[in-house]
Design a protein around this motif. Structure first.
Motif, PDB file in Angstrom:
ATOM      1  N   ALA A  51     129.142 -80.512  -3.689  1.00  0.00           N
ATOM      2  CA  ALA A  51     130.088 -79.389  -3.744  1.00  0.00           C
ATOM      3  C   ALA A  51     129.797 -78.451  -4.899  1.00  0.00           C
ATOM      4  O   ALA A  51     130.188 -77.277  -4.874  1.00  0.00           O
ATOM      5  N   ASP A  52     129.119 -78.958  -5.924  1.00  0.00           N
ATOM      6  CA  ASP A  52     128.786 -78.152  -7.091  1.00  0.00           C
ATOM      7  C   ASP A  52     127.311 -78.380  -7.450  1.00  0.00           C
ATOM      8  O   ASP A  52     126.941 -79.509  -7.800  1.00  0.00           O
ATOM      9  N   PRO A  53     126.479 -77.373  -7.316  1.00  0.00           N
ATOM     10  CA  PRO A  53     126.762 -76.013  -6.861  1.00  0.00           C
ATOM     11  C   PRO A  53     127.115 -75.997  -5.365  1.00  0.00           C
ATOM     12  O   PRO A  53     126.591 -76.791  -4.589  1.00  0.00           O
ATOM     13  N   GLU A  54     127.968 -75.072  -4.997  1.00  0.00           N
ATOM     14  CA  GLU A  54     128.409 -75.002  -3.618  1.00  0.00           C
ATOM     15  C   GLU A  54     127.312 -74.435  -2.722  1.00  0.00           C
ATOM     16  O   GLU A  54     126.447 -73.688  -3.185  1.00  0.00           O
TER      17      GLU A  54
END
Length: 302
Positions: free
Chosen positions: A235-238
């Motif tokens: 999710a991070d980085p999306e």
């Protein structure tokens, strides 16, 4: 009248030899001769004992220094065990060479000329083995700076593969189809090195082309939905989706997702399949390359 010739005792060849032997034995057994030989034997004996003691102590010191250097290098966080043993061996043989020279000098042997001969021989050997020594130097640099380690997937020396072993002369790589490749360290260190396993995450880039007649926003929503279903995508980085280019036959959409390095190929293969199936399900066309040909009729002259 019968006459008999007799030779006096102590004359003739045999007699002379006996007299010479007796004279030599007498000189040999003279007190001053025995004293001189005894002093010489004692002197050489003391030198031999001293040389043995110096040699034994020198070898012991060389071993202790080798172990100390090896242990010190092994404790360094960025140095390899192979490099520790290499430095330890260098220290051992240097001290051993000094010990041998010291022992020879105790017997009165001139070591200056010997050192010059050893230096000249070392220079000749170095010139003859300069290619091999360059690989050794490169191996030391690889083991010291650690651009890659065992188990990393790298591209180095024109070969891509998983690192299976690093020594002073060569590096062993296993290709993706499990072929063993031995690469000289000089070839590796003299070219750029790409380490695909250096960082914990990698970016997956997949480009999907859709027809010019399809809805771009709908296609991007379909692709984003498939990405959201895969728990391996971070999710991070999306994830990032955008129109990359307007191709000759399709509108190309790039999808960029970050994953753990071990999931790079599984996610690449699985999402490529999932994208195709999802676009088919939503009636979004992945066009074949096409070419439009325009023809013009030339009016016939009358």
């Amino acid at each position: 009248m019968l006459t008999t010739n007799s030779t006096p005792t102590g004359s003739g060849p045999v007699g002379n030899t006996i007299e010479e032997a007796q004279s030599w034995l007498g000189n040999f057994l003279r007190p001053e001769t025995i004293s001189s030989m005894t002093e010489t034997a004692i002197g050489w004996g003391l030198k031999a004992v001293g040389a043995l003691i110096v040699f034994a102590i020198g070898v012991w010191i060389a071993g202790r220094l080798r172990n100390a250097v090896t242990s010190a290098v092994e404790r360094a966080p960025n140095l390899d065990v192979t490099l520790a043993r290499f430095f330890g061996s260098i220290v051992y043989w240097l001290v051993f060479a000094f010990v041998v020279i010291a022992v020879l000098s105790m017997f009165g042997i001139q070591t200056t000329g010997l050192a010059a001969v050893i230096g000249a021989a070392g220079l000749a050997i170095g010139l003859a083995l300069q290619g091999t020594l360059s690989h050794v130097a490169s191996g030391v640099m690889l083991l010291a700076f650690r651009p890659f380690k065992y188990g990393d997937f790298v591209e180095a020396g024109g070969v891509s593969g998983t690192v299976k072993g690093i020594n002073l002369f060569t590096t062993e790589l296993a290709t993706p189809d499990n072929k063993k490749v031995i690469v000289p360290n000089g070839d590796i260190y003299s070219t750029s090195i790409t380490n695909y396993s250096a960082y914990d995450t990698r970016r997956v880039d997949i480009v999907m082309g859709i027809s010019y007649d399809d809805d771009i926003d709908k296609a991007m929503a379909t692709l984003r939905g498939e990405i959201a279903k895969d728990d391996r995508v971070l999710a991070d980085p999306e994830p990032f989706l955008a129109v990359k280019e307007l191709g000759d036959s399709s509108v190309n959409i790039v999808c960029r997702m970050w994953v753990a390095k071990d999931n790079f190929w599984p996610v690449t293969f699985d999402l490529t399949k999932a994208f195709k199936q999802a676009l088919d399900r939503d009636d979004i066309t992945i066009p074949f390359p096409t070419r439009t040909i325009y023809t013009h009729e030339v009016a016939k002259s009358t």
